[in-house]
Design an enzyme around this catalytic site. Structure first.
Site, short mmCIF file in Angstrom:
data_model
loop_
_atom_site.label_atom_id
_atom_site.label_comp_id
_atom_site.label_asym_id
_atom_site.label_seq_id
_atom_site.Cartn_x
_atom_site.Cartn_y
_atom_site.Cartn_z
CB SER A 29 -54.59 48.18 22.75
OG SER A 29 -53.79 47.15 22.21
CG HIS A 86 -52.66 49.31 17.68
ND1 HIS A 86 -53.66 48.36 17.64
CD2 HIS A 86 -52.22 49.33 18.97
CE1 HIS A 86 -53.81 47.83 18.84
NE2 HIS A 86 -52.96 48.40 19.67
#
Length: 260
Positions: free
Chosen positions: A104, A238
């Site tokens: 990320s 995610h």
């Protein structure tokens, strides 16, 4: 992949021991892996990675300021400053091939560190691994860091990867919120930027149900990877890397051992 060092490279001007949790498996490792956590994340999230690879691989996990044992250190709020400090702290560890893995926010940071190592220190990383993050030229500015605490916490919950106990307890939340807001400031004010290529292969990783980044987004990392690119899609959101830890570690291990 060889490491080219510059004999005139200056010594680090930051405290490397404060910046990295170092999982030393032997006194003379043959290679290193630097892990750069996500926004709001910490080195403890990747604790199990420290002994997940062979005895020739040393793992370094970045310890961002403003949390855990760096709680009193001022948070960093720009990508450039964060990348500059991480790069400076890495200078003592460039004697063996170095691969970078960033998840990320950490993916953007890993890319910026790779650029700095090449342009400023004549060191080409063995590989750049990017996870769950658009490439620099596909990013758009965000303003979440300017919104309320509740809005920020809601986004952290949506993405996952943070212990709900930290977010539910008012006292604990007060402690962790400054670092979370600083990280989202880094994320929100970074990009879009030119697709400057890196000199090493780029390996992209993503969960097939990621709510913030698509497989097509991750494929665009090929634009900065003239030395080679591949994409691994695993089941999950995610934070697919929690559920798919074994598969991701196996993929990283294959690349690491290929460096020598």
């Amino acid at each position: 992949m060889t490491v080219r060092t510059n004999p005139t490279t200056p010594r680090a001007t930051v405290d490397s021991d404060r910046w990295f949790r170092r999982y030393a498996v032997r006194a003379d490792p043959r290679r290193r892996l630097l892990v750069l956590p996500h926004a709001g994340g910490s080195a403890s999230f990747f604790h199990s990675w420290g002994v997940a690879f062979d005895s020739d691989t040393e793992v370094l996990v970045a310890r961002y300021p403003g949390r855990h044992d760096r709680l009193t250190d001022p948070c960093v709020e720009t990508m450039d400053e964060l990348a500059d400090q991480v790069t400076a702290a890495l200078l003592p560890f460039l004697d063996v091939p170095l691969s970078l893995f960033g998840h990320s926010m950490g993916a953007s940071l890993a890319y910026e560190v790779a650029l700095r190592l090449e342009s400023g220190h004549a060191v080409r990383p063995a590989a750049l691994h990017v996870s769950s993050r658009k490439p620099p030229h596909r990013l758009t500015p965000r303003t979440l860091h300017k919104e309320s605490d509740d809005a920020l916490i809601a986004e952290v919950r949506r993405l996952g990867g943070t212990d709900d106990a930290l977010l539910d307890d008012p006292d604990l939340r007060e402690i962790v919120l400054p670092a979370i807001r600083a990280d989202f400031t880094v994320v929100g004010t970074y990009g879009p930027r030119a697709a400057t290529p890196v000199g090493c292969p780029v390996h992209a990783h993503i969960g097939d149900q990621d709510p913030s980044t698509t497989v097509r987004d991750m494929s665009a990392w090929a634009d900065v990877a003239p030395a080679g690119f591949d994409l691994q899609v695993l089941p999950g959101g995610h934070f697919y890397l929690t559920e798919q830890r074994a598969a991701l570690i196996a993929s990283l291990a294959r690349q690491l051992t290929a460096t020598g």
